[in-house]
Motif scaffolding. Sequence first.
Motif, mmCIF file in Angstrom:
data_model
loop_
_atom_site.group_PDB
_atom_site.id
_atom_site.type_symbol
_atom_site.label_atom_id
_atom_site.label_comp_id
_atom_site.label_asym_id
_atom_site.label_seq_id
_atom_site.Cartn_x
_atom_site.Cartn_y
_atom_site.Cartn_z
ATOM 1 N N ARG A 166 0.894 -1.246 0.169
ATOM 2 C CA ARG A 166 -0.032 0.050 -0.022
ATOM 3 C C ARG A 166 0.921 0.981 -0.113
ATOM 4 O O ARG A 166 1.621 1.413 1.018
ATOM 5 C CB ARG A 166 -0.969 -0.137 1.086
ATOM 6 N N ALA A 167 0.815 2.105 -1.117
ATOM 7 C CA ALA A 167 1.822 3.084 -1.282
ATOM 8 C C ALA A 167 0.773 4.315 -1.505
ATOM 9 O O ALA A 167 0.051 4.442 -2.353
ATOM 10 C CB ALA A 167 2.670 2.711 -2.290
ATOM 11 N N ARG A 168 1.705 5.669 -1.118
ATOM 12 C CA ARG A 168 1.085 6.790 -1.431
ATOM 13 C C ARG A 168 1.236 7.193 -2.802
ATOM 14 O O ARG A 168 0.342 7.834 -3.239
ATOM 15 C CB ARG A 168 1.605 7.818 -0.463
ATOM 16 N N LYS A 169 2.544 6.801 -3.346
ATOM 17 C CA LYS A 169 2.716 7.140 -4.876
ATOM 18 C C LYS A 169 3.494 5.764 -5.419
ATOM 19 O O LYS A 169 4.203 5.148 -4.641
ATOM 20 C CB LYS A 169 3.726 8.268 -4.855
ATOM 21 N N VAL A 170 3.056 5.702 -6.621
ATOM 22 C CA VAL A 170 3.670 4.200 -7.509
ATOM 23 C C VAL A 170 4.299 5.038 -8.729
ATOM 24 O O VAL A 170 3.786 6.011 -9.375
ATOM 25 C CB VAL A 170 2.360 3.541 -7.727
ATOM 26 N N MET A 171 5.408 4.513 -8.964
ATOM 27 C CA MET A 171 6.128 4.824 -10.131
ATOM 28 C C MET A 171 6.213 3.414 -11.015
ATOM 29 O O MET A 171 6.518 2.403 -10.733
ATOM 30 C CB MET A 171 7.636 5.203 -9.839
ATOM 31 N N LEU A 172 5.706 3.538 -12.374
ATOM 32 C CA LEU A 172 5.730 2.324 -13.099
ATOM 33 C C LEU A 172 7.140 2.633 -14.140
ATOM 34 O O LEU A 172 7.244 3.512 -14.721
ATOM 35 C CB LEU A 172 4.524 2.257 -14.165
ATOM 36 N N ALA A 173 7.738 1.376 -14.001
ATOM 37 C CA ALA A 173 9.049 1.533 -14.743
ATOM 38 C C ALA A 173 9.304 0.206 -15.492
ATOM 39 O O ALA A 173 10.374 -0.730 -15.212
ATOM 40 C CB ALA A 173 10.217 2.029 -13.901
ATOM 41 N N THR A 208 1.464 11.071 -15.298
ATOM 42 C CA THR A 208 0.643 10.675 -14.164
ATOM 43 C C THR A 208 -0.646 10.469 -14.366
ATOM 44 O O THR A 208 -1.434 10.952 -15.338
ATOM 45 C CB THR A 208 0.907 11.555 -12.900
ATOM 46 N N CYS A 209 -1.491 9.517 -13.428
ATOM 47 C CA CYS A 209 -2.684 9.249 -13.612
ATOM 48 C C CYS A 209 -3.119 9.080 -12.226
ATOM 49 O O CYS A 209 -2.495 9.080 -11.258
ATOM 50 C CB CYS A 209 -2.881 8.233 -14.616
ATOM 51 N N SER A 210 -4.558 8.686 -11.953
ATOM 52 C CA SER A 210 -5.120 8.450 -10.864
ATOM 53 C C SER A 210 -5.034 9.610 -9.734
ATOM 54 O O SER A 210 -4.348 9.432 -8.553
ATOM 55 C CB SER A 210 -4.522 6.995 -10.164
ATOM 56 N N GLN A 211 -5.345 10.612 -10.337
ATOM 57 C CA GLN A 211 -5.197 11.967 -9.270
ATOM 58 C C GLN A 211 -3.623 12.277 -8.855
ATOM 59 O O GLN A 211 -3.524 12.713 -7.852
ATOM 60 C CB GLN A 211 -5.997 11.772 -7.961
ATOM 61 N N GLY A 212 -2.670 11.767 -9.887
ATOM 62 C CA GLY A 212 -1.357 12.149 -9.497
ATOM 63 C C GLY A 212 -0.557 11.166 -8.695
ATOM 64 O O GLY A 212 0.533 11.456 -8.268
ATOM 65 N N ARG A 213 -1.293 10.008 -8.268
ATOM 66 C CA ARG A 213 -0.757 9.026 -7.559
ATOM 67 C C ARG A 213 0.187 8.059 -8.152
ATOM 68 O O ARG A 213 0.833 7.409 -7.409
ATOM 69 C CB ARG A 213 -1.642 8.398 -6.657
ATOM 70 N N ILE A 214 -0.043 7.993 -9.371
ATOM 71 C CA ILE A 214 0.738 6.868 -10.158
ATOM 72 C C ILE A 214 1.488 7.739 -11.561
ATOM 73 O O ILE A 214 0.961 8.589 -12.081
ATOM 74 C CB ILE A 214 -0.428 5.644 -10.871
ATOM 75 N N PHE A 237 14.613 10.954 -17.164
ATOM 76 C CA PHE A 237 13.020 10.810 -17.207
ATOM 77 C C PHE A 237 12.457 10.304 -15.863
ATOM 78 O O PHE A 237 11.288 10.491 -15.375
ATOM 79 C CB PHE A 237 12.541 10.152 -18.310
ATOM 80 N N ALA A 238 13.343 9.398 -15.135
ATOM 81 C CA ALA A 238 13.028 8.989 -13.827
ATOM 82 C C ALA A 238 12.821 10.218 -12.983
ATOM 83 O O ALA A 238 11.948 10.284 -12.057
ATOM 84 C CB ALA A 238 14.031 7.955 -13.226
ATOM 85 N N ALA A 239 13.813 11.346 -13.139
ATOM 86 C CA ALA A 239 13.768 12.652 -12.537
ATOM 87 C C ALA A 239 12.292 13.464 -12.741
ATOM 88 O O ALA A 239 11.826 13.809 -11.848
ATOM 89 C CB ALA A 239 14.903 13.117 -12.681
ATOM 90 N N ALA A 240 12.012 13.383 -13.824
ATOM 91 C CA ALA A 240 10.743 14.188 -14.371
ATOM 92 C C ALA A 240 9.671 13.508 -13.852
ATOM 93 O O ALA A 240 8.777 14.175 -13.545
ATOM 94 C CB ALA A 240 11.065 14.208 -15.864
ATOM 95 N N ALA A 241 9.643 12.155 -14.128
ATOM 96 C CA ALA A 241 8.406 11.374 -13.340
ATOM 97 C C ALA A 241 8.346 11.952 -11.947
ATOM 98 O O ALA A 241 7.240 11.901 -11.429
ATOM 99 C CB ALA A 241 8.186 9.933 -13.679
ATOM 100 N N LEU A 252 6.697 15.219 -11.279
ATOM 101 C CA LEU A 252 5.454 15.184 -11.589
ATOM 102 C C LEU A 252 4.586 14.538 -10.577
ATOM 103 O O LEU A 252 3.681 14.921 -9.784
ATOM 104 C CB LEU A 252 5.022 14.788 -12.882
ATOM 105 N N LEU A 253 5.091 13.375 -9.980
ATOM 106 C CA LEU A 253 4.431 12.913 -8.700
ATOM 107 C C LEU A 253 4.343 13.710 -7.521
ATOM 108 O O LEU A 253 3.425 13.508 -6.997
ATOM 109 C CB LEU A 253 5.296 11.537 -8.572
ATOM 110 N N HIS A 254 5.443 14.475 -7.564
ATOM 111 C CA HIS A 254 5.520 15.095 -6.035
ATOM 112 C C HIS A 254 5.047 16.726 -6.352
ATOM 113 O O HIS A 254 4.926 17.814 -5.327
ATOM 114 C CB HIS A 254 6.925 15.171 -5.601
ATOM 115 N N GLY A 255 4.407 16.842 -7.717
ATOM 116 C CA GLY A 255 3.937 18.386 -7.750
ATOM 117 C C GLY A 255 4.994 19.307 -7.634
ATOM 118 O O GLY A 255 4.544 20.509 -7.468
#
Length: 476
Positions: free
Chosen positions: A249-256, A383-389, A406-410, A413-416
Amino acid sequence: MATKLAARRYPAPAHAVGSLADAIPRPFWLEANTEPVPRPSLTETTEADLLVIGGGYTGLWTALQAKETDPGLDVVLLEANTCGWAASGRNGGFCSSSLTHGIGNGIERWGEEAATLERLGRENLDGIEESVRRYGIDCDFARTGELTFATKPWQVGELRTMTAQARKLGHDAVYLDAAQARAEVHSPTYLGGSWLRNSVAMLDPARLALGLRTACLRAGVRIHENSPVERLDPGARDVVAHTGYGRVRARKVMLASGAFTPLLRRLRNFIVPVYDYALVTEPLSEAALDSIGWRNRQGLGDAANQFHYYRLTADNRILWGGYDVVYHYRSAVRQELLRRPATFAKLAGHFFATFPQLEGTRFTHQWGGVIDTCSRFAPFVGTCSQGRIGYALGFTGLGVGASRFFAAAALDLLHGRETERTRLRMIQSRPVPFPPEPLRWTGIALTMWSLDRADRSGKRNLWLRCLDRLGLGFAS
């Protein structure tokens, strides 16, 4: 069903096929490096501030940079196999500064940002070099640059133009005429060359991945290998990732996840998996090395649409890959597709056509790998799911260096976070999606056939010209 680049029409000579007799079907880098004991699979329910799915370069850089920014962040990384097993351990080891899959592609698609993108790309390569030093990653990092050769008359002018563009955009670039090109590396096929002298580093890709894995563990990232994620359940405040034995269960998720089927259905038409193949020779003798020159040990390639890439390893083997790019119907990704004898034979034939003085050299390794490509050739994030993924995909074979950026760019975005990266039009846009089957397979097959014709004639047919106008294409 797969796109095929006329392998039957151009059979390899017998001596080329014979050179493959002892080649084992395993990536040289994974064979040459001792793989660590896998991290335990996830077998419990846990929580995290950030969950990273995928243990290749993109996932590892995401986890490491997240911890660098906030050491107190609780980061979990799940990998379906072992870290670096897929594309990150199977590529040629070209760590390029390019974020746009080449200067030409960047100018065509993001012309007003080209100078910024090239600067950011060079800064990113500097950052990789500094990270390799800081974390003590022994991956034979050497900033030798890359030399692209013209092997057809019409490519000479293109390389002159590319060199001038590179210099204008801040690169240390020189053009070589035919004599200078052949003096640098001895091949009768070279008609000219363009050398970007500080924009590409050569390295051992598997050792880079394993070094990043070690750096992540030391930073406190919790890594679970052999833990494929089966599904994601976005909630009102978090996202739950389910594996076969546990969940996070995570607050944020990064798909790689690279070329493997994205867990988000909305992303599945934006990338297609294509297969690329490579060979590695036995170590060359001093006499063999003298016969080809190559004293500056640059990464090499040719200027064709279906291009070869090649380089020397630390123990003076030649890695030779590229040319064939194979897409299988319905975006198939299967273990048996990593072996393709027709392509290995073709590559061996091309190798000896480039270096006839090396006839009698044997290949020791042959392998394939799957690449995530998209219609603009270059990566995209969002990002999607209200910025959580968040996600970063579509590297199209140039992910060794670009994955860090691009990992840094993502993460931004995830952290606004509003940064220079997030303000880029390249970051704010996505590629055109691929059509459904059978149109997808048909379009890719027609494109590859057309590129083959263009490489032989120097002329782009109506189909390629239409794709150019639409800003679409397909490349390895």
